[in-house]
Design an enzyme around this catalytic site. Structure first.
Site, short mmCIF file in Angstrom:
data_model
loop_
_atom_site.label_atom_id
_atom_site.label_comp_id
_atom_site.label_asym_id
_atom_site.label_seq_id
_atom_site.Cartn_x
_atom_site.Cartn_y
_atom_site.Cartn_z
N HIS A 58 0.81 -1.22 0.00
CA HIS A 58 0.00 0.00 0.00
C HIS A 58 0.85 1.28 0.00
O HIS A 58 0.36 2.34 -0.35
CB HIS A 58 -1.02 0.01 1.15
CG HIS A 58 -0.47 0.27 2.51
ND1 HIS A 58 -0.13 -0.75 3.39
CD2 HIS A 58 -0.20 1.43 3.16
CE1 HIS A 58 0.31 -0.22 4.51
NE2 HIS A 58 0.29 1.10 4.40
N ASP A 88 0.17 -7.60 1.44
CA ASP A 88 0.57 -6.20 1.59
C ASP A 88 2.09 -6.05 1.61
O ASP A 88 2.65 -5.30 2.39
CB ASP A 88 -0.05 -5.57 2.85
CG ASP A 88 0.07 -4.04 2.85
OD1 ASP A 88 0.20 -3.44 1.76
OD2 ASP A 88 0.04 -3.44 3.94
N GLY A 168 3.09 6.77 7.72
CA GLY A 168 4.48 6.87 7.22
C GLY A 168 5.36 5.78 7.78
O GLY A 168 6.42 5.47 7.24
N ASN A 169 4.95 5.15 8.91
CA ASN A 169 5.70 4.02 9.46
C ASN A 169 5.48 2.75 8.65
O ASN A 169 6.24 1.79 8.79
CB ASN A 169 5.31 3.73 10.91
CG ASN A 169 5.93 4.68 11.90
OD1 ASN A 169 5.24 5.24 12.73
ND2 ASN A 169 7.23 4.87 11.84
N SER A 170 4.45 2.71 7.83
CA SER A 170 4.17 1.52 7.04
C SER A 170 5.39 1.12 6.23
O SER A 170 6.03 1.94 5.58
CB SER A 170 3.01 1.76 6.09
OG SER A 170 1.82 1.90 6.79
#
Length: 188
Positions: A58, A88, A168-170
């Site tokens: 994502h 993902d 933003g940590n994804s």
């Protein structure tokens, strides 16, 4: 924790993705704008020609351009090698010939831990590009293992932590106290 973080930063990257966003006004006229997303990634391997990184699908979904920023501040365009919406996950590559000698000497390949042996109550360290401002670190504990959740009609079994996971940590790393990657930050 600070020693683990110092050792991990050379294998954590920030990712900026550019996507084309199409909109339509009330008169039916279409317009396109460039949208920018932020995420994180982990350097997981290197061949003789390229550096390999993993992130969340994502983070780079529908991106027309993917830019990776290394811990030394250098930026390089990445190529999507493959992705899987259901897990993902996405793998990116950067040509080694595009990297400076300084960047090559600074980066590291992540050490992978065994997520099957993570225990509830163990300390967890999350590193990622929080809010797109650059790398940040949060600390907590493993709250649950094999936590089953459904995201976009796909059931996943995940590790749950109480370490803060921000936009933003994804794609960033979830580490154990030995600095090994035991997970990828995916869902807030």
């Amino acid at each position: 924790v600070s020693t683990v973080v110092d050792n991990a930063m050379p294998f954590i990257v920030s990712i900026r993705s550019e996507v084309v966003q199409t909109s339509q006004d009330i008169f039916g006229r279409r317009s396109e704008q460039i949208g920018v997303g932020a995420g994180s990634g982990i350097i997981i391997g290197q061949s003789s020609k390229e550096l390999l990184l993993v992130t969340n699908e994502h983070v780079i979904s529908d991106a027309r351009k993917i830019t990776v920023t290394f811990d030394d501040g250098s930026e390089h365009e990445a190529e999507l090698k493959g992705s899987d919406v259901n897990s993902d996950l996405a793998v990116l590559s950067i040509r080694l010939s595009a990297l400076s000698k300084e960047t090559k000497s600074h980066i590291r390949i992540a050490s992978l831990g065994d997520s099957d042996h993570v225990q509830t109550g163990a300390m967890a360290i999350a590193i990622g590009n929080a809010l797109g401002y650059g790398q940040s670190t949060t600390v907590g504990y493993i709250s649950a293992t094999e936590r089953t959740i459904t995201v976009n009609n796909v059931e996943r079994s995940l590790i749950q932590t109480d370490a803060a996971i921000n936009p933003g940590n994804s794609g960033g790393a979830l580490l154990n106290v030995r600095g090994e990657v035991i997970g990828i930050n995916s869902v807030k």
